[in-house]
Design a protein around this motif. Structure first.
Motif, mmCIF file in Angstrom:
data_model
loop_
_atom_site.group_PDB
_atom_site.id
_atom_site.type_symbol
_atom_site.label_atom_id
_atom_site.label_comp_id
_atom_site.label_asym_id
_atom_site.label_seq_id
_atom_site.Cartn_x
_atom_site.Cartn_y
_atom_site.Cartn_z
ATOM 1 N N PRO A 171 0.827 -1.211 0.000
ATOM 2 C CA PRO A 171 0.000 0.000 0.000
ATOM 3 C C PRO A 171 0.861 1.261 0.000
ATOM 4 C CG PRO A 171 -0.805 -1.591 1.598
ATOM 5 C CD PRO A 171 0.524 -2.102 1.127
ATOM 6 N N GLN A 172 0.393 2.280 -0.678
ATOM 7 C CA GLN A 172 1.132 3.533 -0.784
ATOM 8 C C GLN A 172 0.353 4.652 -0.085
ATOM 9 O OE1 GLN A 172 2.293 4.340 -4.851
ATOM 10 N NE2 GLN A 172 2.630 2.178 -5.272
ATOM 11 N N PRO A 173 0.667 4.947 1.166
ATOM 12 C CA PRO A 173 -0.060 5.975 1.920
ATOM 13 C C PRO A 173 -0.045 7.340 1.237
ATOM 14 C CG PRO A 173 1.362 4.698 3.364
ATOM 15 C CD PRO A 173 1.713 4.295 1.970
ATOM 16 N N ARG A 174 1.029 7.641 0.506
ATOM 17 C CA ARG A 174 1.107 8.936 -0.174
ATOM 18 C C ARG A 174 0.031 9.083 -1.233
ATOM 19 N NH1 ARG A 174 7.178 8.880 -2.225
ATOM 20 N NH2 ARG A 174 6.459 6.752 -2.706
ATOM 21 N N VAL A 175 -0.479 7.970 -1.721
ATOM 22 C CA VAL A 175 -1.568 8.001 -2.704
ATOM 23 C C VAL A 175 -2.910 7.798 -2.022
ATOM 24 C CG1 VAL A 175 -2.544 6.878 -4.741
ATOM 25 C CG2 VAL A 175 -0.059 7.148 -4.534
ATOM 26 N N ILE A 176 -2.968 6.815 -1.133
ATOM 27 C CA ILE A 176 -4.230 6.446 -0.497
ATOM 28 C C ILE A 176 -4.819 7.580 0.334
ATOM 29 C CG2 ILE A 176 -5.303 4.891 1.178
ATOM 30 C CD1 ILE A 176 -3.167 2.811 0.384
ATOM 31 N N ILE A 177 -4.023 8.156 1.234
ATOM 32 C CA ILE A 177 -4.548 9.141 2.181
ATOM 33 C C ILE A 177 -5.065 10.405 1.499
ATOM 34 C CG2 ILE A 177 -3.948 10.645 4.123
ATOM 35 C CD1 ILE A 177 -2.132 8.373 5.132
ATOM 36 N N PRO A 178 -4.260 11.083 0.653
ATOM 37 C CA PRO A 178 -4.800 12.296 0.024
ATOM 38 C C PRO A 178 -5.952 12.019 -0.934
ATOM 39 C CG PRO A 178 -2.630 11.759 -0.871
ATOM 40 C CD PRO A 178 -2.846 10.876 0.304
ATOM 41 N N SER A 179 -5.893 10.888 -1.649
ATOM 42 C CA SER A 179 -6.976 10.564 -2.587
ATOM 43 C C SER A 179 -8.279 10.309 -1.848
ATOM 44 C CB SER A 179 -6.604 9.341 -3.416
ATOM 45 O OG SER A 179 -5.443 9.567 -4.177
ATOM 46 N N ALA A 180 -8.212 9.520 -0.785
ATOM 47 C CA ALA A 180 -9.411 9.216 -0.011
ATOM 48 C C ALA A 180 -9.942 10.461 0.692
ATOM 49 C CB ALA A 180 -9.102 8.126 1.011
ATOM 50 N N ALA A 181 -9.050 11.275 1.238
ATOM 51 C CA ALA A 181 -9.469 12.503 1.920
ATOM 52 C C ALA A 181 -10.135 13.465 0.950
ATOM 53 C CB ALA A 181 -8.272 13.169 2.591
ATOM 54 N N PHE A 182 -9.569 13.594 -0.255
ATOM 55 C CA PHE A 182 -10.143 14.484 -1.264
ATOM 56 C C PHE A 182 -11.509 13.968 -1.704
ATOM 57 C CE2 PHE A 182 -10.727 15.678 -5.762
ATOM 58 C CZ PHE A 182 -10.741 17.060 -5.615
ATOM 59 N N GLY A 183 -11.608 12.650 -1.919
ATOM 60 C CA GLY A 183 -12.895 12.067 -2.287
ATOM 61 C C GLY A 183 -13.935 12.296 -1.206
ATOM 62 N N GLY A 184 -13.532 12.153 0.059
ATOM 63 C CA GLY A 184 -14.450 12.392 1.167
ATOM 64 C C GLY A 184 -14.910 13.836 1.221
ATOM 65 N N ALA A 185 -13.993 14.759 0.935
ATOM 66 C CA ALA A 185 -14.348 16.187 0.937
ATOM 67 C C ALA A 185 -15.383 16.486 -0.138
ATOM 68 C CB ALA A 185 -13.093 17.033 0.716
ATOM 69 N N ILE A 186 -15.206 15.887 -1.312
ATOM 70 C CA ILE A 186 -16.148 16.119 -2.410
ATOM 71 C C ILE A 186 -17.527 15.560 -2.075
ATOM 72 C CG2 ILE A 186 -16.695 15.575 -4.810
ATOM 73 C CD1 ILE A 186 -14.474 17.650 -4.447
ATOM 74 N N ILE A 187 -17.556 14.337 -1.569
ATOM 75 C CA ILE A 187 -18.851 13.697 -1.288
ATOM 76 C C ILE A 187 -19.576 14.372 -0.129
ATOM 77 C CG2 ILE A 187 -18.174 11.938 0.416
ATOM 78 C CD1 ILE A 187 -19.815 9.928 -1.189
ATOM 79 N N SER A 188 -18.867 15.101 0.718
ATOM 80 C CA SER A 188 -19.502 15.781 1.850
ATOM 81 C C SER A 188 -20.509 16.829 1.391
ATOM 82 C CB SER A 188 -18.443 16.432 2.753
ATOM 83 O OG SER A 188 -17.827 17.529 2.108
ATOM 84 N N PHE A 189 -20.287 17.403 0.199
ATOM 85 C CA PHE A 189 -21.206 18.415 -0.314
ATOM 86 C C PHE A 189 -22.545 17.794 -0.718
ATOM 87 C CE2 PHE A 189 -17.056 20.417 -0.880
ATOM 88 C CZ PHE A 189 -17.308 21.686 -0.393
ATOM 89 N N VAL A 190 -22.547 16.499 -0.992
ATOM 90 C CA VAL A 190 -23.786 15.792 -1.283
ATOM 91 C C VAL A 190 -24.419 15.275 0.006
ATOM 92 C CG1 VAL A 190 -24.806 13.826 -2.503
ATOM 93 C CG2 VAL A 190 -22.930 15.111 -3.556
ATOM 94 N N LEU A 191 -23.583 14.789 0.911
ATOM 95 C CA LEU A 191 -24.074 14.208 2.151
ATOM 96 C C LEU A 191 -24.669 15.235 3.098
ATOM 97 C CD1 LEU A 191 -21.283 11.610 3.036
ATOM 98 C CD2 LEU A 191 -23.589 11.151 2.205
ATOM 99 N N CYS A 192 -24.083 16.425 3.163
ATOM 100 C CA CYS A 192 -24.513 17.413 4.154
ATOM 101 C C CYS A 192 -26.002 17.753 4.053
ATOM 102 C CB CYS A 192 -23.651 18.671 4.052
ATOM 103 S SG CYS A 192 -24.101 19.930 5.283
#
Length: 224
Positions: free
Chosen positions: A21-42
């Motif tokens: 696993p590559q944390p440098r890819v996983i963490i920012p990608s997942a965090a960015f995806g979560g930020a985007i989906i929050s605008f739909v979830l809120c």
């Protein structure tokens, strides 16, 4: 799921990342995806929370009772403006960004090490093993997600259901108030049912996603 976006960039071999696993890819990608989906979830979660707590014994005044989710959304916009439907948005963004970074990190690491231990590429039951790995990795990822961010979810619910417009919207201020009154247990209210739900729900989601990706040929499981 947005995990598929960055997984296409990871070198795969035998169903796992060849270099781990590559944390440098996983963490920012997942965090960015979560930020985007929050605008739909809120907005959807604001409506859900207000519908759930309305009633004579709830924080929502009787005069503000909602007949349907659409009615709730319309009344919220009429009384608070368009920004009112996004009340608790910053808390939702924090929850989703942090939570998804944790979820996909746990998912990838558990999946990687289980594949190494079980050596699925040489097994005649590789599909069943892959499904079992998906259940465990997805379930543990979900448990990790909610164990980490439940306090933010508790704060978000309070922010979104507060009857006064002047109520605090800073999640840390809300959590500090909860901690003062009820301690750490108050910040983790509902932990038991949330964890019980998190494991099977996320396990099912991951297994379904992995199966769909495999059937569609989007994901190169065998590295061929």
């Amino acid at each position: 799921m947005f995990l598929g976006k960055f997984q296409s960039f990871l070198p795969m071999k035998g169903g796992v990342q060849s270099n781990g696993p590559q944390p440098r890819v996983i963490i920012p990608s997942a965090a960015f995806g979560g930020a985007i989906i929050s605008f739909v979830l809120c907005p959807s979660e604001l409506v859900k929370c207000r519908m759930q707590v309305q009633g004579t014994d709830s924080l929502v005044p009787k005069s503000s009772s909602y007949s349907s989710p659409l009615d709730c959304a319309i009344k919220t916009i009429k009384s608070d403006g368009v920004t009112g439907i996004f009340r608790g948005g910053s808390t939702t963004l924090l929850r989703e960004s942090l939570g998804n970074a944790i979820f996909f990190s746990v998912y990838e690491y558990v999946r990687y090490y289980m594949h190494l231990q079980l050596n699925t590429s040489s097994s005649s039951h590789s599909n069943l093993i892959d499904m079992g790995i998906g259940i465990v990795s997805g379930g543990l990822g979900g448990v990790a997600f909610w164990s980490a961010v439940l306090p933010l979810d508790v704060a978000k619910t309070i922010i979104q259901t507060a009857p006064e417009k002047c109520s605090p919207t800073n999640p840390f201020q809300v959590l500090n108030s909860i901690y003062t009154r009820a301690g750490l247990r108050g910040c983790y209210a509902g932990l038991g049912p949330t964890i019980v739900r998190a494991f099977p729900a996320n396990a099912a989601a991951i297994v379904t996603w992995e199966l769909a990706m495999k059937l569609l040929g989007i994901r190169n499981i065998e590295g061929s």
